[in-house]
Scaffold this motif. Sequence first.
Motif, PDB file in Angstrom:
ATOM      1  N   VAL A   1      12.173   2.608 -10.721  1.00  0.00           N
ATOM      2  CA  VAL A   1      11.081   2.947  -9.812  1.00  0.00           C
ATOM      3  C   VAL A   1      11.576   3.869  -8.716  1.00  0.00           C
ATOM      4  CG1 VAL A   1       9.435   2.011  -8.136  1.00  0.00           C
ATOM      5  CG2 VAL A   1       9.814   0.822 -10.302  1.00  0.00           C
ATOM      6  N   LYS A   2      10.798   4.918  -8.454  1.00  0.00           N
ATOM      7  CA  LYS A   2      11.114   5.899  -7.416  1.00  0.00           C
ATOM      8  C   LYS A   2      10.094   5.756  -6.292  1.00  0.00           C
ATOM      9  CE  LYS A   2      11.283  10.922  -6.835  1.00  0.00           C
ATOM     10  NZ  LYS A   2      12.624  11.361  -6.582  1.00  0.00           N
ATOM     11  N   GLU A   3      10.569   5.631  -5.070  1.00  0.00           N
ATOM     12  CA  GLU A   3       9.676   5.588  -3.914  1.00  0.00           C
ATOM     13  C   GLU A   3       9.214   7.006  -3.619  1.00  0.00           C
ATOM     14  OE1 GLU A   3      11.642   3.785  -0.606  1.00  0.00           O
ATOM     15  OE2 GLU A   3      12.141   1.974  -1.718  1.00  0.00           O
ATOM     16  N   LEU A   4       7.895   7.209  -3.576  1.00  0.00           N
ATOM     17  CA  LEU A   4       7.356   8.531  -3.244  1.00  0.00           C
ATOM     18  C   LEU A   4       6.872   8.580  -1.808  1.00  0.00           C
ATOM     19  CD1 LEU A   4       5.313   9.411  -6.450  1.00  0.00           C
ATOM     20  CD2 LEU A   4       7.612  10.147  -5.844  1.00  0.00           C
ATOM     21  N   VAL A   5       5.966   7.690  -1.452  1.00  0.00           N
ATOM     22  CA  VAL A   5       5.419   7.647  -0.096  1.00  0.00           C
ATOM     23  C   VAL A   5       5.366   6.181   0.325  1.00  0.00           C
ATOM     24  CG1 VAL A   5       3.533   8.317   1.427  1.00  0.00           C
ATOM     25  CG2 VAL A   5       3.959   9.639  -0.654  1.00  0.00           C
ATOM     26  N   THR A   6       6.197   5.828   1.275  1.00  0.00           N
ATOM     27  CA  THR A   6       6.231   4.454   1.776  1.00  0.00           C
ATOM     28  C   THR A   6       6.137   4.467   3.291  1.00  0.00           C
ATOM     29  OG1 THR A   6       8.641   4.444   1.905  1.00  0.00           O
ATOM     30  CG2 THR A   6       7.668   3.666  -0.164  1.00  0.00           C
ATOM     31  N   GLY A   7       5.650   3.404   3.827  1.00  0.00           N
ATOM     32  CA  GLY A   7       5.511   3.320   5.276  1.00  0.00           C
ATOM     33  C   GLY A   7       4.775   2.069   5.669  1.00  0.00           C
TER      34      GLY A   7
ATOM     35  N   ARG B   1       0.818  -1.223   0.000  1.00  0.00           N
ATOM     36  CA  ARG B   1       0.000   0.000   0.000  1.00  0.00           C
ATOM     37  C   ARG B   1       0.849   1.270   0.000  1.00  0.00           C
ATOM     38  NH1 ARG B   1      -3.280  -3.210   3.969  1.00  0.00           N
ATOM     39  NH2 ARG B   1      -5.138  -3.838   2.835  1.00  0.00           N
ATOM     40  N   ASP B   2       1.871   1.290  -0.828  1.00  0.00           N
ATOM     41  CA  ASP B   2       2.762   2.440  -0.942  1.00  0.00           C
ATOM     42  C   ASP B   2       2.583   3.116  -2.296  1.00  0.00           C
ATOM     43  OD1 ASP B   2       3.883   2.064   1.582  1.00  0.00           O
ATOM     44  OD2 ASP B   2       5.460   0.757   0.824  1.00  0.00           O
ATOM     45  N   ILE B   3       3.051   4.356  -2.418  1.00  0.00           N
ATOM     46  CA  ILE B   3       2.943   5.105  -3.662  1.00  0.00           C
ATOM     47  C   ILE B   3       4.331   5.204  -4.293  1.00  0.00           C
ATOM     48  CG2 ILE B   3       2.300   7.308  -4.724  1.00  0.00           C
ATOM     49  CD1 ILE B   3       0.336   7.699  -2.361  1.00  0.00           C
TER      50      ILE B   3
END
Length: 194
Positions: free
Chosen positions: A127-133, A114-116
């Motif tokens: 691929v670039k991680e924008l919002v992860t958690g 469920r990450d962006i």
Amino acid sequence: ISYYPRLSPDGTVMAITAFSGSATDVWIRDIARNTFTRLTVEGNNSRPEWSADGRYVLFISSRGSKVGIWRRLADASAPAELVYQPEVEPFEAIMSPDSKWLIFRTAPGGKYPRDILAVPLTGERVVKELVTGPLSENLMRLSPDGKWLAYQSNEGNRTEVYVRPFPGNGARITVSDNGGTEAGWARNGRALFY
């Protein structure tokens, strides 16, 4: 049963996901005429989103054992084409207004639950991680100028709306302060509704 309605940029037609029997497809509804045209014809398809110019509908399609991000001309005048096949299962996807970036949210489980994430559509597709958690980030929306990404996250005690610069790095800004969901930008990009 229909869900995920998305109004075209000019407001004349709507893309929807329709479920009937064992098939899930994307349909286009002409609002003035109240007519429907089936846009997808193979696989299971859902979560339509419009390109900024209103020519294409982007959607998630499950074909065989693979889930990918596809697009088709909204008038169905050409076959659907695969835009990107990520290593992780995509759950929703949008394209930047300049069509240079694909932003997608992943399904539960896996490396990015469920990450962006984002991937450039030209050159090397890193691929670039924008919002992860650890929790859920979803329902992302880019500002009309493509410089700000709005999304919702339940990382606190409740779901709130946030914005962050795009595609570069920068601090996120909390928009809502007492719960917020389903952010949408004004056409001029100067206001965010949620």
